[in-house]
Write a protein that holds these residues in place. Structure first.
Motif, PDB file in Angstrom:
ATOM      1  N   ASN A 137      31.350   8.079  32.994  1.00 49.79           N
ATOM      2  CA  ASN A 137      31.379   8.745  31.673  1.00 49.79           C
ATOM      3  C   ASN A 137      29.966   9.345  31.639  1.00 49.79           C
ATOM      4  OD1 ASN A 137      33.897   7.874  31.133  1.00 49.79           O
ATOM      5  ND2 ASN A 137      33.315   5.911  30.118  1.00 49.79           N
ATOM      6  N   SER A 138      28.897   9.066  32.025  1.00 44.68           N
ATOM      7  CA  SER A 138      27.632   9.600  32.088  1.00 44.68           C
ATOM      8  C   SER A 138      27.380  10.849  32.581  1.00 44.68           C
ATOM      9  CB  SER A 138      26.472   8.627  32.320  1.00 44.68           C
ATOM     10  OG  SER A 138      26.642   8.419  33.861  1.00 44.68           O
ATOM     11  N   PHE A 139      28.400  11.200  33.723  1.00 38.97           N
ATOM     12  CA  PHE A 139      28.605  12.300  34.478  1.00 38.97           C
ATOM     13  C   PHE A 139      29.607  13.457  34.120  1.00 38.97           C
ATOM     14  CE2 PHE A 139      26.324   9.906  38.203  1.00 38.97           C
ATOM     15  CZ  PHE A 139      25.233  10.127  37.845  1.00 38.97           C
ATOM     16  N   GLN A 140      30.322  13.205  33.008  1.00 42.99           N
ATOM     17  CA  GLN A 140      31.542  13.874  32.885  1.00 42.99           C
ATOM     18  C   GLN A 140      30.956  15.415  32.732  1.00 42.99           C
ATOM     19  OE1 GLN A 140      33.700  12.365  29.771  1.00 42.99           O
ATOM     20  NE2 GLN A 140      34.370  10.550  30.635  1.00 42.99           N
ATOM     21  N   GLN A 141      29.983  15.721  32.033  1.00 42.13           N
ATOM     22  CA  GLN A 141      29.893  17.034  31.828  1.00 42.13           C
ATOM     23  C   GLN A 141      29.378  17.569  32.829  1.00 42.13           C
ATOM     24  OE1 GLN A 141      27.010  17.684  28.475  1.00 42.13           O
ATOM     25  NE2 GLN A 141      26.866  19.893  28.825  1.00 42.13           N
ATOM     26  N   LYS A 142      28.539  17.111  33.792  1.00 41.81           N
ATOM     27  CA  LYS A 142      27.979  17.652  35.040  1.00 41.81           C
ATOM     28  C   LYS A 142      29.160  17.743  36.062  1.00 41.81           C
ATOM     29  CE  LYS A 142      23.324  16.122  34.929  1.00 41.81           C
ATOM     30  NZ  LYS A 142      22.391  15.057  35.537  1.00 41.81           N
ATOM     31  N   PHE A 143      30.055  16.779  36.212  1.00 46.23           N
ATOM     32  CA  PHE A 143      31.255  17.003  36.832  1.00 46.23           C
ATOM     33  C   PHE A 143      32.025  18.022  36.640  1.00 46.23           C
ATOM     34  CE2 PHE A 143      35.891  16.007  36.988  1.00 46.23           C
ATOM     35  CZ  PHE A 143      35.997  15.725  38.620  1.00 46.23           C
ATOM     36  N   SER A 144      32.486  18.384  35.501  1.00 42.62           N
ATOM     37  CA  SER A 144      33.383  19.387  34.776  1.00 42.62           C
ATOM     38  C   SER A 144      32.760  20.602  35.059  1.00 42.62           C
ATOM     39  CB  SER A 144      33.571  19.288  33.215  1.00 42.62           C
ATOM     40  OG  SER A 144      34.085  17.878  32.942  1.00 42.62           O
ATOM     41  N   SER A 145      31.304  20.648  35.010  1.00 43.60           N
ATOM     42  CA  SER A 145      30.748  22.007  35.268  1.00 43.60           C
ATOM     43  C   SER A 145      30.939  22.425  36.848  1.00 43.60           C
ATOM     44  CB  SER A 145      29.325  21.919  34.869  1.00 43.60           C
ATOM     45  OG  SER A 145      28.495  23.010  35.272  1.00 43.60           O
TER      46      SER A 145
END
Length: 243
Positions: free
Chosen positions: A192-200
């Motif tokens: 969950n802590s990487f969701q934004q980086k993953f999506s980008s």
């Protein structure tokens, strides 16, 4: 006989205080609980209505910051007491699954080539207008060669996505299509802590390729928590020896 419909497992939870599209119950043994409901056929008139309610339910579970291990649809037992045997039988597997997916969500992705179905495995009948056994064997050989080529192409695409997204994922799942126009299905277990980086990073990768895409998430870890549930008859038989 009415049967209980199993929705998922949860750990260290005593109650699900959320408005749900259908009523659920918890059966608990130690740290683990089984989430279940009455048969969907008693509540919904169509399967589509039930699936829609399930998606809504999982979205609400996500909001509660709880880790749920979904159970493959269609799994059920006849009595609530049997769920205790289920939890006993799978204690070790449940702990391993929870340890793996704790604090993670799944993102699902389907990718296809913009110009044609990619990859696909042809399903033209081998015996259509065949004049001899030799011609049939030749067609079969070509079919196998095409199959091998397309599987290799699909694996290359899967590898590209996996390697590019490795820094932001904990695990991945893939499925190579078997029919024309179908896409490659991928699932990513993302902390969950990487969701934004993953999506980008995922969107950047898709923009660089010649693929159309359809991706959704975050979801509970459907493809990273399912293990084969033993038949109820096996559980009941084994319970006779547990004492």
């Amino acid at each position: 006989m009415k049967r209980l419909y199993l929705l998922g497992f949860i750990r260290n939870c005593t109650d699900l205080t959320s408005k749900l599209p259908f009523s659920t119950e918890l059966t608990t043994l130690g740290a683990h609980s089984v989430i279940w409901s009455k048969s969907p056929k008693e509540i919904f008139t169509t399967k589509q209505e039930f699936l829609g309610a399930m998606l809504q339910w999982f979205e609400q579970i996500q909001d509660l910051q709880l880790t749920v291990l979904p159970i493959q649809s269609g799994v059920s037992v006849s009595k609530e007491v049997h769920l205790v045997e289920l939890l006993r039988a799978y204690k070790c597997e449940l702990d391993l699954c929870f340890d793996k997916v704790e604090g993670c969500s799944e993102y699902c992705l389907t990718i296809t080539n913009k110009n044609q179905g990619f990859p696909y495995i042809a399903h033209t009948p081998l015996n259509e207008n065949v004049q001899s056994g030799k011609e049939y064997l030749a067609r079969m050989r070509i079919r196998h060669q095409l199959h091998e080529k397309e599987v290799l192409q699909a694996r290359a695409v899967i590898s590209r996505f996996y390697l590019r997204l490795t820094p932001w994922i904990k695990d991945y799942w893939s499925e190579i299509p078997q029919v024309r126009e179908a896409g490659i299905n991928l699932g990513f277990l993302v902390p969950n802590s990487f969701q934004q980086k993953f999506s980008s990073e995922l969107q950047t990768l898709l923009d660089e390729t010649d693929f159309t895409d359809e991706w959704t998430g975050p979801w509970p870890p459907f493809h990273f928590s399912s293990f084969a549930l033993k038949p109820e008859s096996f559980l009941l038989h084994e319970s006779l020896n547990w004492g």
